[in-house]
Write a protein that holds these residues in place. Structure first.
Motif, short mmCIF file in Angstrom:
data_model
loop_
_atom_site.label_atom_id
_atom_site.label_comp_id
_atom_site.label_asym_id
_atom_site.label_seq_id
_atom_site.Cartn_x
_atom_site.Cartn_y
_atom_site.Cartn_z
N LYS A 245 -3.94 -1.97 -0.54
CA LYS A 245 -2.87 -1.69 -1.50
C LYS A 245 -1.83 -0.76 -0.88
O LYS A 245 -0.62 -0.92 -1.10
CB LYS A 245 -3.44 -1.05 -2.77
N GLU A 249 2.08 -1.65 -0.11
CA GLU A 249 3.17 -0.81 -0.62
C GLU A 249 4.11 -0.40 0.52
O GLU A 249 5.34 -0.42 0.35
CB GLU A 249 2.60 0.42 -1.30
N ARG A 252 6.20 -3.43 1.31
CA ARG A 252 7.21 -3.67 0.27
C ARG A 252 8.37 -2.69 0.43
O ARG A 252 9.54 -3.09 0.35
CB ARG A 252 6.58 -3.52 -1.11
N ARG A 253 8.06 -1.45 0.67
CA ARG A 253 9.10 -0.44 0.85
C ARG A 253 9.93 -0.72 2.10
O ARG A 253 11.15 -0.53 2.11
CB ARG A 253 8.48 0.95 0.94
#
Length: 265
Positions: A245, A249, A252-253
């Motif tokens: 996870k 993240e 994605r950032r």
């Protein structure tokens, strides 16, 4: 296609290397009859060993090859005498769409994970510079030996980006959250002595002795029981590995920042 290579900076013996060459242009795996049990993953994309999607795929392939070859007991990561790796090829990045950058981010992460997952002792022989993703590549090894003149840094922010491929998680594990933030926020170059103090590097030697020092480190483990080494490495790394996870993240950032920087957000 013939791969033009720089020498592996061996000692005065000038020993020859034996190389297997799958369909890879920039990354190869070498063994030296004079140093049985030690393999070298050589990154050879002059002038700065900048990383592209192709290079990342080749790194993944080379790491898997080194992991699978039973005659290799320990592995050196090496970029040649002049430079380890200056990070991502920013001009190539500028040609990508946000969707392509997202694919590239996954390819990058797979490459670093493939290096980290080699079930054998690994040492990065760092010369010149290890910047941005080049620093992340060095941090993917178990140990880092470098010349006392090197510069390292999490320099992605200088291109308007953030570290990817698990780079920030690796930084936090090594230097702690506060120092990781300072390094990422500033993108500053860190000299060898400070890098050693921070834990980004583990051993400093004269610039001309980096590869030989890496060989000396790797040879210590050639006769160790491989199953026990692999188990120990897996357990230790398992205690430190970022959760899926968290990696998702970060990815994605990264893509979000990339798109904003390209004016496509």
């Amino acid at each position: 296609r013939v791969l033009r290579q720089r020498p592996l900076q061996r000692g005065p013996r000038g020993t020859r290397t034996v190389t297997r060459r799958p369909n890879r242009e920039f990354v190869s795996v070498h063994t030296d009859p004079a140093v049985p049990g030690v393999g070298t993953i050589l990154l050879n994309r002059p002038p700065t060993n900048a990383l592209t999607r192709q290079v990342y795929r080749e790194l993944t392939s080379a790491a898997e090859e080194a992991a699978g070859r039973s005659e290799i007991a320990a592995v050196i990561l090496y970029g040649g005498h002049e430079i380890f790796c200056a990070g991502d090829d920013v001009p190539e990045l500028r040609t990508l769409s946000a969707k392509e950058a997202a694919v590239g981010a996954r390819v990058r992460h797979r490459a670093f994970e493939a290096v980290t997952s080699i079930p054998k002792p690994t040492v990065a022989a760092v010369t010149g510079y290890a910047l941005g993703s080049g620093l992340t590549l060095a941090l993917s090894a178990d140990w880092r030996v470098s010349g006392d003149n090197v510069r390292v840094g999490a320099t992605e922010i200088l291109a308007g980006l953030i570290p990817g491929g698990g780079g920030m998680a690796r930084l936090v594990r090594v230097v702690g959250a506060s120092r990781a933030k300072e390094l990422v926020y500033s993108g500053r170059f860190v000299d060898a002595k400070e890098a050693l103090a921070l834990g980004l590097l583990d051993e400093l030697v004269a610039p001309d002795g980096v590869y030989d020092a890496a060989v000396a480190w790797a040879r210590r483990f050639v006769d160790a029981p491989p199953t026990a080494l692999a188990a120990a490495k897996a357990v230790i790394d398992g205690l430190l590995t970022a959760k899926p996870k968290q990696i998702a993240e970060e990815r994605r950032r990264y893509v979000e920042v990339f798109a904003a920087n390209q004016g496509t957000a």
